[in-house]
Motif scaffolding. Structure first.
Motif, PDB file in Angstrom:
ATOM      1  N   CYS A  39     -22.894  51.222 -33.945  1.00 30.62           N
ATOM      2  CA  CYS A  39     -23.753  50.860 -35.080  1.00 30.62           C
ATOM      3  C   CYS A  39     -24.741  50.319 -35.016  1.00 30.62           C
ATOM      4  O   CYS A  39     -24.631  49.627 -33.757  1.00 30.62           O
ATOM      5  N   CYS A  75     -19.372  51.938 -28.762  1.00 30.21           N
ATOM      6  CA  CYS A  75     -18.447  52.788 -29.935  1.00 30.21           C
ATOM      7  C   CYS A  75     -17.496  53.242 -30.078  1.00 30.21           C
ATOM      8  O   CYS A  75     -17.525  54.410 -28.581  1.00 30.21           O
ATOM      9  N   CYS A 109     -17.252  48.341 -27.955  1.00 29.26           N
ATOM     10  CA  CYS A 109     -16.099  48.757 -28.809  1.00 29.26           C
ATOM     11  C   CYS A 109     -15.387  49.329 -27.071  1.00 29.26           C
ATOM     12  O   CYS A 109     -14.491  48.803 -27.089  1.00 29.26           O
ATOM     13  N   VAL A 193     -12.010  49.487 -35.924  1.00 30.79           N
ATOM     14  CA  VAL A 193     -13.593  47.704 -35.830  1.00 30.79           C
ATOM     15  C   VAL A 193     -12.048  46.486 -35.939  1.00 30.79           C
ATOM     16  O   VAL A 193     -12.823  45.947 -35.119  1.00 30.79           O
ATOM     17  N   ARG A 197     -13.553  44.334 -32.686  1.00 35.56           N
ATOM     18  CA  ARG A 197     -14.278  43.456 -33.167  1.00 35.56           C
ATOM     19  C   ARG A 197     -13.144  42.271 -33.196  1.00 35.56           C
ATOM     20  O   ARG A 197     -14.233  40.930 -33.347  1.00 35.56           O
TER      21      ARG A 197
HETATM   22 FE1  SF4 Z   1     -19.606  49.008 -34.252  1.00 34.02          FE
HETATM   23 FE2  SF4 Z   1     -17.655  48.918 -33.124  1.00 34.02          FE
HETATM   24 FE3  SF4 Z   1     -17.526  50.643 -35.392  1.00 34.02          FE
HETATM   25 FE4  SF4 Z   1     -19.073  51.899 -33.402  1.00 34.02          FE
HETATM   26  S1  SF4 Z   1     -15.968  51.087 -33.468  1.00 34.02           S
HETATM   27  S2  SF4 Z   1     -19.328  50.929 -35.224  1.00 34.02           S
HETATM   28  S3  SF4 Z   1     -19.507  50.214 -32.219  1.00 34.02           S
HETATM   29  S4  SF4 Z   1     -17.853  48.213 -34.636  1.00 34.02           S
END
Ligand code: SF4
Ligand code: 5AD
Length: 472
Positions: A39, A75, A109, A193, A197
């Motif tokens: 992203c 990701c 990630c 996520v 994150r």
């Molecule tokens: Fe963004 Fe991480 Fe989600 Fe992938 S997994 S969309 S890099 S927040």
């Protein structure tokens, strides 16, 4: 740059490498190469990493064969994203064999999700570093230089990198992204996520406004405020005893200069407030465009997804947006084939798309992610062919809706911010209107430049692009 869309993925940019400014006056004793996936937030993070590395005397290179340090900012959102990175790593194996001192780091990630398991699985990786640990990168590099494997995947409740000025690499010089918050507390059952994150935290509003001002002073004319869930932005200015909500933040950034366009992404349908919509109307330079992910049009599936709204609630939200901001552009994210999805659920998704008249959507097949609520609670029970066929129907419908939306704009005139030459021809400009639609138009005798605002009348369109002419 991407995303973004905060969470929105720009397929064209996947795996893009950063390169330094052509006329960067600094001398660097070592070179790093960074590739970003996923992203827009990840692409923004790479700019923070670049800034940290610049301070350590590392300059960026576009050629990984020249690099002392090769980084992949990864990701985990779908399995395919992780497979792409694994494949890329095998391509680096040969260079590493030829150049043993070269260090390879996995960021982002996938690093956070797999932690030190990545070191066991991918033997050539030297450094594993999660999204909240980038400040420790210089220390980890030192450690790895002694031949040890280095890992830091600690998540933080405070880290926002507020004081780090991102190095804008490969930028068009006109549009930029500003990260306003990190993490996510929503716990949508399909989504990795919250695990990669961490908890949601908002960045100091003063540093956000200062970054917008700095970008404007450097000639930028559009900023996109980025977060996984921008509407839950909340920060207390203790010096003024003022609570800054997302609506207030939007207004503060809009006040930097009327010639600075402000966009934002991503909004959660449950959190976007009426106050935000009124603020968008009040400030001409806040763009009339909302990315409002639907995910599914079936209340039953939405419940399994833990989205906390119903079909009716979503429809009412779209109606409210269109009532308050009649010309608002709306786009969506849609998942095909979530656990237990029936044909009826799928048809509910199609019918909401039709009602919402999305200008654009990002559409995905459900991909089970280990550790998520859905992986623990539900069976990934929709056959691959069924998922594919449903996605195909969703894509075909969106293609029709996008074309219809563009056709409705024929004959209209829009204010367009010129972003540069069109991809196909240097005799055409490319820019966007406030609704985020791309418009291509001939330069002809207009003596303009990128960063200018011009009025463009739309004469024709394709499914993806409006075609027009300058009428200034
Ligand atoms: Fe963004 Fe991480 Fe989600 Fe992938 S997994 S969309 S890099 S927040
Ligand atoms: N499978 C498929 N799509 C997903 N998304 C998030 N997690 C998954 C998953 N496990 C989609 C959602 C989100 C967008 C960024 O990616 O639509 O809004």
């Amino acid at each position: 740059m991407l995303e973004l869309a905060a969470k929105v993925h720009d397929e064209v940019r996947q795996g893009e490498a950063f390169a330094p400014y052509k006329n960067d006056p600094k001398k660097y004793h070592k070179k790093f190469y960074i590739e970003s996936y996923g992203c827009q937030m990840n692409f923004s993070d790479s700019e923070i990493v670049a800034s940290i590395l610049n301070n350590e005397g590392f300059g960026a290179t576009r050629n990984y064969e020249d690099a002392d340090l090769v980084l992949l900012n990864t990701c985990s959102i779908r399995e395919k994203a992780e497979q792409t990175v694994r494949k890329r790593l095998t391509e680096f194996r040969k260079i590493k064999e030829a150049k043993p001192g070269m260090l390879i780091g996995v960021l982002g990630c996938m690093a956070e999700r797999l932690k030190s398991k990545l070191l066991e699985e991918e033997k050539l990786v030297d450094i594993v570093i999660g999204p909240d640990a980038y400040r420790s990168l210089p220390g980890l590099i030192e450690e790895a230089e002694t031949g040890q494997k280095a890992v830091n995947v600690l998540l933080s409740r405070e880290e926002t990198y507020a004081d780090i000025s991102p190095v804008r690499l490969d930028s068009n010089g006109i549009t930029a992204f500003i990260s306003i918050m990190r993490g996510c507390n929503n716990m949508c059952s399909f989504c990795v996520v919250p695990f990669t994150r961490g908890r949601e935290r908002s960045r100091d509003a003063c540093s956000i406004v200062a970054e917008a001002q700095d970008l404007f002073d450097k000639g930028f004319r559009e900023v996109t405020l980025l977060g996984q869930n921008v509407d839950s932005y909340y920060w207390i200015d203790e010096t003024k005893n003022e609570a800054v909500t997302f609506a207030k933040l939007l207004e503060k950034v809009a006040l930097v200069n009327p010639a600075l366009r402000v966009r934002f992404s991503t909004s959660h349908p449950k959190d976007i407030t009426e106050e935000v919509l009124h603020t968008m109307m009040k400030c001409d330079n806040i763009c009339k465009y909302i990315h409002l992910p639907l995910q599914s049009g079936s209340t039953r599936i939405l419940q399994l997804m833990n989205r906390t709204y119903t079909r009716e609630w979503y429809i009412a939200k779209v109606n409210q947006i269109k009532n308050i901001i009649p010309d608002c552009g709306i786009s969506s994210d849609i998942i095909a084939g979530f656990c237990t999805e029936t044909e009826e659920d799928h048809n509910d998704t199609l019918s909401i798309m039709e009602r919402s008249k999305y200008d654009m959507s990002y559409m995905f097949i459900y991909s089970e992610r280990p550790g998520t609520l859905a992986a623990r609670r539900y069976k990934d029970d929709i056959a691959e062919e069924v998922k594919k066929r449903r996605l195909q129907e969703i894509v075909e419908l969106q293609n029709r809706l996008s074309l219809e939306s563009n056709k409705r704009d024929i004959g209209k005139t829009f204010e367009v911010l010129i972003e540069g030459d069109s991809k196909k021809s240097t005799s055409d400009w490319m820019g966007r209107n406030t609704q985020n639609k791309v418009i291509v138009f001939p330069k002809r005798n207009y003596d303009g430049k990128k960063g200018d605002y011009v009025w463009v009348k739309v004469n024709d369109c394709t499914q993806a692009t409006l075609l027009g002419e300058i009428i200034n």
